[in-house]
Design a protein around this motif. Structure first.
Motif, PDB file in Angstrom:
ATOM      1  N   GLU A 147     -34.113  27.685 -18.533  1.00 54.18           N
ATOM      2  CA  GLU A 147     -35.105  26.654 -18.219  1.00 54.18           C
ATOM      3  C   GLU A 147     -35.238  25.656 -19.354  1.00 54.18           C
ATOM      4  O   GLU A 147     -35.363  24.448 -19.117  1.00 54.18           O
ATOM      5  CB  GLU A 147     -36.466  27.297 -17.929  1.00 54.18           C
ATOM      6  CG  GLU A 147     -36.554  27.805 -16.514  1.00 54.18           C
ATOM      7  CD  GLU A 147     -37.968  28.208 -16.158  1.00 54.18           C
ATOM      8  OE1 GLU A 147     -38.920  27.711 -16.817  1.00 54.18           O
ATOM      9  OE2 GLU A 147     -38.128  29.005 -15.240  1.00 54.18           O
ATOM     10  N   ILE A 148     -35.194  26.177 -20.596  1.00 63.35           N
ATOM     11  CA  ILE A 148     -35.296  25.262 -21.740  1.00 63.35           C
ATOM     12  C   ILE A 148     -34.094  24.311 -21.723  1.00 63.35           C
ATOM     13  O   ILE A 148     -34.236  23.106 -21.934  1.00 63.35           O
ATOM     14  CB  ILE A 148     -35.368  26.046 -23.072  1.00 63.35           C
ATOM     15  CG1 ILE A 148     -36.651  26.877 -23.119  1.00 63.35           C
ATOM     16  CG2 ILE A 148     -35.333  25.092 -24.251  1.00 63.35           C
ATOM     17  CD1 ILE A 148     -36.741  27.788 -24.329  1.00 63.35           C
ATOM     18  N   ALA A 149     -32.913  24.869 -21.437  1.00 66.34           N
ATOM     19  CA  ALA A 149     -31.716  24.025 -21.398  1.00 66.34           C
ATOM     20  C   ALA A 149     -31.867  22.942 -20.333  1.00 66.34           C
ATOM     21  O   ALA A 149     -31.578  21.765 -20.578  1.00 66.34           O
ATOM     22  CB  ALA A 149     -30.477  24.878 -21.139  1.00 66.34           C
ATOM     23  N   SER A 150     -32.358  23.320 -19.143  1.00 66.79           N
ATOM     24  CA  SER A 150     -32.547  22.339 -18.066  1.00 66.79           C
ATOM     25  C   SER A 150     -33.522  21.251 -18.492  1.00 66.79           C
ATOM     26  O   SER A 150     -33.328  20.059 -18.222  1.00 66.79           O
ATOM     27  CB  SER A 150     -33.121  22.996 -16.813  1.00 66.79           C
ATOM     28  OG  SER A 150     -32.370  24.093 -16.440  1.00 66.79           O
ATOM     29  N   TYR A 151     -34.571  21.703 -19.183  1.00 70.39           N
ATOM     30  CA  TYR A 151     -35.623  20.797 -19.650  1.00 70.39           C
ATOM     31  C   TYR A 151     -35.040  19.756 -20.607  1.00 70.39           C
ATOM     32  O   TYR A 151     -35.275  18.548 -20.472  1.00 70.39           O
ATOM     33  CB  TYR A 151     -36.667  21.678 -20.325  1.00 70.39           C
ATOM     34  CG  TYR A 151     -37.882  21.031 -20.921  1.00 70.39           C
ATOM     35  CD1 TYR A 151     -38.475  19.926 -20.338  1.00 70.39           C
ATOM     36  CD2 TYR A 151     -38.464  21.577 -22.060  1.00 70.39           C
ATOM     37  CE1 TYR A 151     -39.616  19.384 -20.899  1.00 70.39           C
ATOM     38  CE2 TYR A 151     -39.593  21.037 -22.624  1.00 70.39           C
ATOM     39  CZ  TYR A 151     -40.163  19.928 -22.042  1.00 70.39           C
ATOM     40  OH  TYR A 151     -41.281  19.399 -22.598  1.00 70.39           O
ATOM     41  N   LYS A 152     -34.205  20.234 -21.533  1.00 69.82           N
ATOM     42  CA  LYS A 152     -33.620  19.314 -22.510  1.00 69.82           C
ATOM     43  C   LYS A 152     -32.616  18.384 -21.831  1.00 69.82           C
ATOM     44  O   LYS A 152     -32.468  17.218 -22.203  1.00 69.82           O
ATOM     45  CB  LYS A 152     -32.910  20.083 -23.628  1.00 69.82           C
ATOM     46  CG  LYS A 152     -33.793  21.031 -24.367  1.00 69.82           C
ATOM     47  CD  LYS A 152     -34.750  20.317 -25.297  1.00 69.82           C
ATOM     48  CE  LYS A 152     -35.735  21.311 -25.895  1.00 69.82           C
ATOM     49  NZ  LYS A 152     -36.669  20.721 -26.813  1.00 69.82           N
ATOM     50  N   ILE A 153     -31.904  18.913 -20.842  1.00 69.19           N
ATOM     51  CA  ILE A 153     -30.933  18.085 -20.127  1.00 69.19           C
ATOM     52  C   ILE A 153     -31.658  16.964 -19.397  1.00 69.19           C
ATOM     53  O   ILE A 153     -31.261  15.801 -19.441  1.00 69.19           O
ATOM     54  CB  ILE A 153     -30.103  18.959 -19.152  1.00 69.19           C
ATOM     55  CG1 ILE A 153     -29.116  19.800 -19.953  1.00 69.19           C
ATOM     56  CG2 ILE A 153     -29.376  18.109 -18.133  1.00 69.19           C
ATOM     57  CD1 ILE A 153     -28.416  20.854 -19.144  1.00 69.19           C
ATOM     58  N   ALA A 154     -32.794  17.328 -18.743  1.00 70.87           N
ATOM     59  CA  ALA A 154     -33.573  16.307 -18.034  1.00 70.87           C
ATOM     60  C   ALA A 154     -34.133  15.299 -19.037  1.00 70.87           C
ATOM     61  O   ALA A 154     -34.157  14.089 -18.786  1.00 70.87           O
ATOM     62  CB  ALA A 154     -34.696  16.970 -17.258  1.00 70.87           C
ATOM     63  N   MET A 155     -34.562  15.799 -20.189  1.00 74.15           N
ATOM     64  CA  MET A 155     -35.159  14.940 -21.207  1.00 74.15           C
ATOM     65  C   MET A 155     -34.167  13.899 -21.722  1.00 74.15           C
ATOM     66  O   MET A 155     -34.531  12.765 -22.019  1.00 74.15           O
ATOM     67  CB  MET A 155     -35.590  15.832 -22.361  1.00 74.15           C
ATOM     68  CG  MET A 155     -36.755  15.351 -23.129  1.00 74.15           C
ATOM     69  SD  MET A 155     -36.926  16.520 -24.461  1.00 74.15           S
ATOM     70  CE  MET A 155     -38.605  16.867 -24.386  1.00 74.15           C
ATOM     71  N   SER A 156     -32.890  14.287 -21.807  1.00 70.81           N
ATOM     72  CA  SER A 156     -31.907  13.343 -22.317  1.00 70.81           C
ATOM     73  C   SER A 156     -31.344  12.454 -21.214  1.00 70.81           C
ATOM     74  O   SER A 156     -30.375  11.736 -21.419  1.00 70.81           O
ATOM     75  CB  SER A 156     -30.783  14.089 -23.032  1.00 70.81           C
ATOM     76  OG  SER A 156     -30.185  14.989 -22.144  1.00 70.81           O
TER      77      SER A 156
END
Lengths: 367, 259
Positions: B122-131
């Motif tokens: 989930e953290i990875a998805s969050y960072k991907i969305a953030m970028s």
């Protein structure tokens, strides 16, 4: 941090989880564990939070999203971070989807078959292109790039002398030693010389040289051409009107085809030298007797068998090396895989063709 | 903006063989600013960044990052600093055998091995969305991405540990103007949101005008000037004048004022 089941003003009967200090990535795992352990309905009291980062906010947001937890006491930055979290809630897959096992096996096998077929077709069409290039150059001998050819001679031939000499010398010793140990049991040590002479001249000299050249030069060809493909040097060459086959492939083919018999002959001599020194040292057979006996038991035909194969092996090594190099597309990783492929295919084809030669020569009576 | 310095460089000297790249170079980066670093080709912008992040050992000089000395320290101690910064290399430098999401997870796994896979993903998805990457970029391999997406994925990895300090090496090089402008906006938004300090190497005049608080000019083996673009324009250093007042420099300035 404590998960004390106290009653908060906001929601009677709810379990209040008080977050204190810094809720950051370094405490994400433990905070998550403690939130998971607290029973529903859950209230998260953030009034004691001093520092929060995006991962901390995510852990809190997760509890709200998945368990309907209520947040109390969030202030300023902390509240803003949590408010922004849903904006980036687009679950992304981490790994590509995997098919079920049996389908994957079939897919892999199918992939191999298609790839093997494509490699074969590609290799044949590359061979055609090389032959056409060769024909063109023969018709216009001025187009032969002598400097390129000579420098390849140096790289493929002269610089391989050291390692191939050492390798062959050691192989001679090993053949002599193993032969002597076995033949001694029958009191037939003297036949060690037959073994050394015939096996190194007829088979091992050429075969081991081919393997060494495939590892040394076949791989270098693939890596050089592959890198030139990636840096678009080969495309640049084409646009200028220089044929890459003529400028890059033919000199390498020529070098491998011409150098292989010379290297193989040298390897045979070094093997005989190694074997000779071994029988002298271990069996006490003096060098002169060794040479005399070698002449009696090793027919000159064996030398021809060894030397006829050599240019064919050289041709195959250069062909697979250059072919794989020219197939490189995309990223630098592919240079590595293609180089591996070049060496594996070259050695494999060399051994297949060696077997064909073995059958052929015994059929025509060159035993 | 507070005037606390986050990177301090004093008397830095770098050379390759006989060729001296930096000689007695000084530079301060303040907390919370976006500092653009410009200079002609070969003036050692990337070498400067590599010296700060410890990939290049300088011949002489002091480099302090986050109040810790970077030169001549043990690798173990340096780890604590390394998790407080993120670096975006010129071509993304993504690990080619891992998917984009796995690339983002690498630093998190390295420093926080106790975070369990569901939360990690989930953290990875969050960072991907953030970028600014679409969710379907997660399971893709770097070779399947365009240049712009690769840079965003590299940025997502650089942001994985919520760094205080972000190093960007030519983030907009090789992007089309629309992509470059979007990337500028993204960096600015992230910088505001996460209170980042950004050390930005660039050749892109539009980027300089649009997002940099201050600009440091590398020339003659030193930082010859640091300041806002207006301040730099007031100087009469020939290279600076040519850089900002050349046709491209004027066009970039006009473009910004036209907004």
């Amino acid at each position: 941090m404590t998960a004390a089941p106290t009653t908060a003003d906001a929601a009677p009967d709810a379990n209040v989880y008080r977050c204190v200090g810094s809720i950051t990535i370094s405490r994400a795992a433990s905070t998550q564990r403690e939130i998971d352990a607290a029973p529903d309905p859950l209230v998260l009291d953030l009034s004691g939070v001093e520092k929060m980062d995006t991962v901390g906010a995510w852990v809190i947001y997760r509890a709200v999203r998945d368990r309907g937890a209520k947040i109390v006491g969030a202030k300023g930055d902390v509240a803003a971070l949590i408010e922004r979290a849903p904006e980036f809630d687009h679950p992304a897959q981490v790994r590509p989807e995997e098919r079920p096992g049996h389908l994957r096996v079939m897919e892999e096998i199918g992939g191999w078959v298609v790839e093997a077929g494509q490699t074969l077709v590609g290799l044949v069409s590359f061979l055609g292109a090389v032959l056409i290039g060769f024909y063109d150059v023969i018709r216009h001998p001025r187009r032969i790039r002598w400097t390129a050819v000579i420098s390849r001679f140096d790289l493929v031939g002269v610089r391989a002398l050291g390692i191939i000499g050492l390798m062959s010398f050691l192989i001679g010793i090993v053949v002599g030693q193993q032969g002597a140990v076995q033949l001694e049991q029958f009191g037939a040590e003297i036949y060690t010389i037959n073994l050394i002479g015939r096996i190194t001249v007829r088979e091992l000299g050429t075969l081991m040289t081919a393997i060494m050249v495939a590892g040394r030069s076949g791989s270098a060809f693939a890596a050089q051409l592959g890198t030139m493909k990636i840096t678009e040097e080969i495309d640049a060459m084409r646009t200028i009107g220089v044929s890459p086959i003529e400028a890059l492939v033919l000199p390498r083919m020529a070098a491998a085809v011409i150098m292989m018999p010379l290297l193989a002959f040298y390897a045979m001599l070094m093997s005989l030298l190694g074997g000779g020194i071994y029988v002298w040292a271990d069996l006490g057979i003096p060098p002169l007797t060794f040479i005399q006996r070698l002449q009696e038991v090793t027919p000159l035909r064996d030398l021809w068998v060894g030397l006829i194969k050599a240019p064919v092996f050289g041709f195959i090594i250069a062909l697979t090396g250059c072919f794989q190099g020219m197939q490189v597309e995309g990223n630098s990783e592919e240079v590595g895989t293609r180089t591996t492929n070049a060496v594996v295919q070259a050695i494999f084809l060399v051994i297949v063709i060696d077997a064909v030669f073995a059958v052929f020569f015994s059929q025509i009576g060159w035993i | 903006m507070s005037s606390e310095t986050i990177i301090t460089i004093r008397g830095l000297k770098n050379s390759f063989g006989d060729q001296i790249i930096h000689d007695d170079l000084d530079l301060d980066v303040r907390r919370g600013e976006i500092l653009g670093v410009v200079g002609g080709s070969g003036t050692g912008k990337s070498v400067l960044m590599r010296s700060i992040i410890g990939l290049q050992i300088p011949d002489a000089g002091d480099v302090q990052v986050l109040n810790e000395n970077m030169i001549g320290r043990e690798e173990d101690e340096a780890k604590n600093i390394r998790r407080r910064w993120g670096v975006l290399f010129q071509n993304g430098a993504l690990f080619s055998t891992l998917t984009v999401a796995e690339n983002v997870e690498v630093p998190i796994r390295e420093y926080f091995p106790f975070i369990k896979p569901p939360l990690l993903d989930e953290i990875a998805s969050y960072k991907i969305a953030m970028s600014g990457l679409p969710a379907n970029a997660g399971p893709k391999f770097p070779s399947e991405l365009s240049g712009g997406m690769r840079k965003r994925a590299g940025l997502a990895r650089a942001l994985a540990l919520d760094p205080e300090l972000l190093f960007l090496d030519e983030p907009t090089a090789g992007l089309d103007p629309i992509g470059a402008a979007a990337f500028d906006d993204l960096i600015m938004a992230l910088q505001k949101r996460l209170e980042l300090t950004v050390f930005l190497i660039t050749h892109d005049l539009d980027t300089l005008w649009a997002i940099c608080d201050r600009v440091a000019v590398l020339a003659d083996k030193k930082v010859v000037a640091v300041g806002t673009i207006e301040e730099l324009l007031a100087l009469d250093h020939p290279w600076i004048q040519e850089y900002f007042n050349g046709p491209r420099g004027r066009a970039a300035a006009a473009g910004l004022k036209g907004h």
